[in-house]
Design an enzyme around this catalytic site. Sequence first.
Site, PDB file in Angstrom:
ATOM      1  N   VAL A  17     -33.284 -14.730  38.076  1.00  0.00           N
ATOM      2  CA  VAL A  17     -34.356 -13.924  38.148  1.00  0.00           C
ATOM      3  C   VAL A  17     -35.399 -14.488  39.238  1.00  0.00           C
ATOM      4  O   VAL A  17     -35.868 -13.830  40.100  1.00  0.00           O
ATOM      5  CB  VAL A  17     -35.020 -13.699  36.854  1.00  0.00           C
ATOM      6  N   LYS A  37     -23.830 -18.146  45.029  1.00  0.00           N
ATOM      7  CA  LYS A  37     -23.599 -18.449  43.725  1.00  0.00           C
ATOM      8  C   LYS A  37     -22.300 -19.712  43.810  1.00  0.00           C
ATOM      9  O   LYS A  37     -21.289 -19.132  44.116  1.00  0.00           O
ATOM     10  CB  LYS A  37     -23.605 -17.488  42.699  1.00  0.00           C
ATOM     11  N   THR A  41     -19.435 -18.248  36.223  1.00  0.00           N
ATOM     12  CA  THR A  41     -18.668 -18.216  35.060  1.00  0.00           C
ATOM     13  C   THR A  41     -18.945 -17.336  33.964  1.00  0.00           C
ATOM     14  O   THR A  41     -20.156 -16.722  34.175  1.00  0.00           O
ATOM     15  CB  THR A  41     -18.578 -19.517  34.186  1.00  0.00           C
ATOM     16  N   GLU A 109     -27.752 -20.958  43.872  1.00  0.00           N
ATOM     17  CA  GLU A 109     -27.916 -21.058  42.652  1.00  0.00           C
ATOM     18  C   GLU A 109     -26.862 -21.851  41.946  1.00  0.00           C
ATOM     19  O   GLU A 109     -25.575 -21.275  42.139  1.00  0.00           O
ATOM     20  CB  GLU A 109     -27.920 -19.778  41.920  1.00  0.00           C
ATOM     21  N   SER A 171     -39.542 -17.329  32.750  1.00  0.00           N
ATOM     22  CA  SER A 171     -39.898 -15.966  31.721  1.00  0.00           C
ATOM     23  C   SER A 171     -41.458 -16.289  31.178  1.00  0.00           C
ATOM     24  O   SER A 171     -41.424 -17.155  30.134  1.00  0.00           O
ATOM     25  CB  SER A 171     -38.675 -15.625  31.021  1.00  0.00           C
ATOM     26  N   GLY A 202     -39.521  -9.899  31.224  1.00  0.00           N
ATOM     27  CA  GLY A 202     -39.174  -8.600  31.447  1.00  0.00           C
ATOM     28  C   GLY A 202     -39.016  -8.039  32.874  1.00  0.00           C
ATOM     29  O   GLY A 202     -38.440  -6.973  33.303  1.00  0.00           O
TER      30      GLY A 202
HETATM   31  N1  LIG Z   1     -38.198 -13.006  33.904  1.00  0.00           N
HETATM   32  C1  LIG Z   1     -37.234 -12.456  33.284  1.00  0.00           C
HETATM   33  N2  LIG Z   1     -37.104 -11.063  33.061  1.00  0.00           N
HETATM   34  C2  LIG Z   1     -36.247 -10.446  32.492  1.00  0.00           C
HETATM   35  N3  LIG Z   1     -35.086 -10.850  32.113  1.00  0.00           N
HETATM   36  C3  LIG Z   1     -35.245 -12.227  32.231  1.00  0.00           C
HETATM   37  C4  LIG Z   1     -36.114 -13.027  32.858  1.00  0.00           C
HETATM   38  N4  LIG Z   1     -36.098 -14.274  32.676  1.00  0.00           N
HETATM   39  C5  LIG Z   1     -34.779 -14.270  32.133  1.00  0.00           C
HETATM   40  N5  LIG Z   1     -34.130 -13.162  31.843  1.00  0.00           N
HETATM   41  C6  LIG Z   1     -32.983 -12.684  31.219  1.00  0.00           C
HETATM   42  O1  LIG Z   1     -32.482 -14.053  30.347  1.00  0.00           O
HETATM   43  C7  LIG Z   1     -31.265 -13.923  30.685  1.00  0.00           C
HETATM   44  C8  LIG Z   1     -30.755 -15.204  31.369  1.00  0.00           C
HETATM   45  O2  LIG Z   1     -31.603 -15.086  32.640  1.00  0.00           O
HETATM   46  P1  LIG Z   1     -30.796 -15.646  33.888  1.00  0.00           P
HETATM   47  O3  LIG Z   1     -29.621 -14.651  34.005  1.00  0.00           O
HETATM   48  O4  LIG Z   1     -31.651 -15.366  35.173  1.00  0.00           O
HETATM   49  O5  LIG Z   1     -30.701 -17.066  33.646  1.00  0.00           O
HETATM   50  P2  LIG Z   1     -29.694 -18.074  34.599  1.00  0.00           P
HETATM   51  O6  LIG Z   1     -30.697 -19.521  34.529  1.00  0.00           O
HETATM   52  O7  LIG Z   1     -29.619 -17.713  35.654  1.00  0.00           O
HETATM   53  O8  LIG Z   1     -28.453 -18.346  33.702  1.00  0.00           O
HETATM   54  P3  LIG Z   1     -27.145 -19.058  34.589  1.00  0.00           P
HETATM   55  O9  LIG Z   1     -26.813 -20.526  33.953  1.00  0.00           O
HETATM   56  O10 LIG Z   1     -26.138 -18.155  33.601  1.00  0.00           O
HETATM   57  O11 LIG Z   1     -26.877 -18.806  35.824  1.00  0.00           O
HETATM   58  C9  LIG Z   1     -30.703 -12.627  31.138  1.00  0.00           C
HETATM   59  O12 LIG Z   1     -30.285 -11.673  30.255  1.00  0.00           O
HETATM   60  C10 LIG Z   1     -32.052 -12.080  32.023  1.00  0.00           C
HETATM   61  O13 LIG Z   1     -31.864 -10.865  32.257  1.00  0.00           O
HETATM   62  C1  LIG Z   2     -21.934 -19.075  31.079  1.00  0.00           C
HETATM   63  C2  LIG Z   2     -23.364 -19.408  31.469  1.00  0.00           C
HETATM   64  N1  LIG Z   2     -24.027 -18.379  31.513  1.00  0.00           N
HETATM   65  C3  LIG Z   2     -23.398 -20.308  32.668  1.00  0.00           C
HETATM   66  N2  LIG Z   2     -22.849 -19.508  33.907  1.00  0.00           N
HETATM   67  C4  LIG Z   2     -22.608 -21.551  32.702  1.00  0.00           C
HETATM   68  C5  LIG Z   2     -23.287 -22.666  31.817  1.00  0.00           C
HETATM   69  C6  LIG Z   2     -22.764 -23.810  31.611  1.00  0.00           C
HETATM   70  C7  LIG Z   2     -23.633 -24.645  30.543  1.00  0.00           C
HETATM   71  C8  LIG Z   2     -22.632 -26.142  30.191  1.00  0.00           C
HETATM   72  C9  LIG Z   2     -23.687 -26.878  29.513  1.00  0.00           C
HETATM   73  O1  LIG Z   2     -24.613 -27.321  29.833  1.00  0.00           O
HETATM   74  O2  LIG Z   2     -23.302 -27.365  28.000  1.00  0.00           O
HETATM   75 MG   LIG Z   3     -27.964 -17.383  36.780  1.00  0.00          MG
END
Ligand SMILES: Nc1ncnc2c1ncn2[C@@H]1O[C@H](COP(=O)(O)OP(=O)(O)OP(=O)(O)O)[C@@H](O)[C@H]1O
Ligand SMILES: C[C@H](N)[C@H](N)CCCCCC(=O)O
Ligand SMILES: [Mg+2]
Length: 241
Positions: A17, A37, A41, A109, A171, A202
């Site tokens: 986000v 990216k 995974t 990312e 968030s 959100g």
């Molecule tokens: N500001 C936000 N508004 C809406 N949803 C959010 C927000 N921040 C996080 N989320 C929700 O929380 C979840 C995780 O967010 P996000 O996918 O951005 O995490 P990430 O840090 O990119 O994780 P990953 O390690 O899997 O890449 C998602 O389902 C996302 O929709």
């Molecule tokens: C599947 C998940 N949403 C991410 N893409 C991968 C996160 C790996 C975390 C591993 C860890 O720190 O234990």
């Molecule tokens: Mg992510």
Amino acid sequence: MTVLVITGTGTEVGKTVVTAAVAATARAAGRSVAVLKAAQTGVRPDEPGDAAEVARLAGAVTTAELARYPEPLAPATAARRAGRAPVHPHEVAEAAAKLATEHDLVLVEGAGGLLVRFDAGGGTLADAAGLLSAPVLVVAPAGLGTLNTTELTARELRSRGLDLAGVVIGSWPTAPDLAARCNLADLPDVAGAPLLGAVPAGSGHLEPAAFRTAAPHWLAPRLDGTWDAEAFQVREAPRVS
Ligand SMILES: Nc1ncnc2c1ncn2[C@@H]1O[C@H](COP(=O)(O)OP(=O)(O)OP(=O)(O)O)[C@@H](O)[C@H]1O
Ligand SMILES: C[C@H](N)[C@H](N)CCCCCC(=O)O
Ligand SMILES: [Mg+2]
């Protein structure tokens, strides 16, 4: 031609986000943006990954994904279990550097937090950032527990001589509790770097047009070839009381 590496204190903290918010802000400033990216995974081949989610929210950006493994695990583990080649940090760096020749801003990312392993040799996003000499943005949760994981991440970056651009809250709750409000002052202190933004909770569920309009108000990167923390502003920051 800036590469910004976006990591977080862990998984599910809002890196995607925040990446979309930075991309939308850059697009609004007329900059071309690519999102890489490094390894995806936990997503099936036919599903949109994080890069596609950034494009959905932010609009016209180039997307790239170096590998995808369906199991929701660290990339090194998922690659091993799938019997597939892992992604190595030098491949991430090379892909980002190539995109940087064609775009004003490249956002990289990772997967999970900074030291999540990409390959059997223990290669991480931190290694890729080092190869690129790129600044790193750390996405952190708003509430209780974030001070420890943010400081650990900042210390690791510093020990590697990497440039911590700042922290963005992934968030920001509609009704922040005492810890979240205090963290606005404490996060920059423990990180030794500025708090560069806060994406409201959100926001990822907004219509893309509304997301793009609002994103520049959450953070304001300068995109003229350098990454200037001073140019990021937390707008309408809640008062701590
Ligand atoms: N500001 C936000 N508004 C809406 N949803 C959010 C927000 N921040 C996080 N989320 C929700 O929380 C979840 C995780 O967010 P996000 O996918 O951005 O995490 P990430 O840090 O990119 O994780 P990953 O390690 O899997 O890449 C998602 O389902 C996302 O929709
Ligand atoms: C599947 C998940 N949403 C991410 N893409 C991968 C996160 C790996 C975390 C591993 C860890 O720190 O234990
Ligand atoms: Mg992510």
